[in-house]
Design a protein around this motif. Structure first.
Motif, PDB file in Angstrom:
ATOM      1  N   TYR A  87       0.828  -1.211   0.000  1.00 19.72           N
ATOM      2  CA  TYR A  87       0.000   0.000   0.000  1.00 19.72           C
ATOM      3  C   TYR A  87       0.862   1.262   0.000  1.00 19.72           C
ATOM      4  O   TYR A  87       0.373   2.340  -0.301  1.00 19.72           O
ATOM      5  N   GLN A 105       1.320   6.492   1.711  1.00 20.65           N
ATOM      6  CA  GLN A 105       0.596   5.245   1.449  1.00 20.65           C
ATOM      7  C   GLN A 105      -0.863   5.538   1.153  1.00 20.65           C
ATOM      8  O   GLN A 105      -1.408   6.565   1.566  1.00 20.65           O
ATOM      9  N   PHE A 106      -1.490   4.599   0.424  1.00 19.91           N
ATOM     10  CA  PHE A 106      -2.923   4.687   0.172  1.00 19.91           C
ATOM     11  C   PHE A 106      -3.676   4.351   1.457  1.00 19.91           C
ATOM     12  O   PHE A 106      -3.375   3.358   2.130  1.00 19.91           O
ATOM     13  N   ASP A 110      -9.416   4.499  -2.540  1.00 17.44           N
ATOM     14  CA  ASP A 110      -8.484   3.956  -3.535  1.00 17.44           C
ATOM     15  C   ASP A 110      -7.616   5.014  -4.194  1.00 17.44           C
ATOM     16  O   ASP A 110      -6.616   4.676  -4.836  1.00 17.44           O
ATOM     17  N   ASN A 111      -7.986   6.303  -4.075  1.00 20.51           N
ATOM     18  CA  ASN A 111      -7.191   7.356  -4.705  1.00 20.51           C
ATOM     19  C   ASN A 111      -6.731   8.407  -3.699  1.00 20.51           C
ATOM     20  O   ASN A 111      -6.507   9.558  -4.059  1.00 20.51           O
ATOM     21  N   ARG A 134       4.281   3.754  -5.963  1.00 21.40           N
ATOM     22  CA  ARG A 134       3.905   2.660  -5.062  1.00 21.40           C
ATOM     23  C   ARG A 134       4.914   1.530  -5.182  1.00 21.40           C
ATOM     24  O   ARG A 134       5.413   1.224  -6.262  1.00 21.40           O
ATOM     25  N   SER A 181      -5.502   3.090  -6.662  1.00 24.74           N
ATOM     26  CA  SER A 181      -4.505   2.100  -6.268  1.00 24.74           C
ATOM     27  C   SER A 181      -4.756   0.776  -6.981  1.00 24.74           C
ATOM     28  O   SER A 181      -5.898   0.320  -7.095  1.00 24.74           O
ATOM     29  N   LYS A 185      -5.350  -0.726  -0.054  1.00 25.70           N
ATOM     30  CA  LYS A 185      -5.118   0.445   0.797  1.00 25.70           C
ATOM     31  C   LYS A 185      -5.221   0.055   2.269  1.00 25.70           C
ATOM     32  O   LYS A 185      -5.822  -0.961   2.621  1.00 25.70           O
TER      33      LYS A 185
END
Length: 265
Positions: A87, A105-106, A110-111, A134, A181, A185
């Motif tokens: 993540y 990090q996510f 998801d964004n 990532r 992502s 996440k």
């Protein structure tokens, strides 16, 4: 801004920071950090060449670095294809004409990326050319462009100050990526009673910042809206990396050495 409860405030922060609208919009400073970078990408250029990424400077908020004891290192290199390390990744950005690196990090959406505010805004300068790789490893990773960034307005006047518990409590930023992502996440922790905790990120004092490391640590105390933990061998460049607990939910982010950013509970 003083939240009524930390649980609801954490969710409001992530939503409010990203959308920067509604009744609490004045609590957030929002900007579009990549107009020039996106235009360059559309014309076939790329600001963040491999050479430029290699020259970028690890972010430092002025905290002291604890020298690791030989043979007693708590930090270990991780496999970035595994949960929850996949993540996270390495953040690249420019602030006041200098190219920097940090960790992020996510989280939650998801964004949405969670990072450290001291990376994104210091004094009267905010970050531009913001990209996230990532699972970054030795110069490679999945690239995400950030089209919106935000910090709390309360962060801005204290951003040049030396590290402190009060400063760390506001030391988080939210970033929105133009793509979702491809690996999942973190979720926000719902348990603030943790003791055992792990940190992750790209410290420049391990692997020259080219690899992700984790560190097993222990929460020592909570000071206002900040956590203190030891050991913390991570050096510059780990700023914004996740603190996560055994169920792999995130509780905080790396701020300044032993001072860590606001807990969610």
């Amino acid at each position: 801004m003083v939240p009524k409860s930390i649980v609801s405030a954490s969710l409001a922060v992530l939503g409010g920071l990203i959308f920067c609208s509604g009744a609490e919009a004045s609590d957030f400073a929002c900007w579009q950090p990549n107009k020039a970078l996106l235009a360059a990408n559309e014309s076939g250029g790329d600001y963040w060449t491999k050479e430029r990424r290699d020259r970028a400077v690890p972010e430092n908020d002025g905290g002291a670095i604890t020298a690791p004891e030989p043979g007693k290192l708590a930090a270990t290199r991780v496999d970035v294809t595994q949960t929850p390390f996949k993540y996270g990744g390495k953040l690249f950005y420019t602030r006041d004409g200098v190219d920097y690196t940090a960790s992020a990090q996510f989280v939650a959406e998801d964004n949405v990326l969670l990072a450290a505010a001291h990376s994104m805004w210091r004094g009267d300068k905010h970050a531009v050319n913001v990209v996230f790789y990532r699972a970054y490893e030795d110069g490679e990773g999945t690239r995400f462009v950030v089209d919106q960034a935000a910090v709390l307005t309360d962060w801005i006047p204290i951003s040049p100050n030396p590290p402190s518990a009060e400063k760390s409590a506001l030391d988080y930023a939210a970033l929105r990526t133009t793509a979702s992502s491809d690996a999942g996440k973190f979720v926000l922790s719902k348990d603030g009673t943790f003791t055992a905790v792990k940190m992750m990120g790209y410290p420049g004092n391990f692997g020259d910042g080219n690899y992700m490391y984790k560190q097993d640590s222990t929460k020592l105390a909570q000071v206002g809206g900040s956590y203190l933990a030891a050991p913390t061998e991570f050096g510059t460049g780990a700023s914004g990396g996740a603190w996560f607990v055994p169920d792999n939910s995130i509780v905080s982010v790396v701020s300044a050495q032993i001072m860590q950013a606001r807990p969610w509970l």
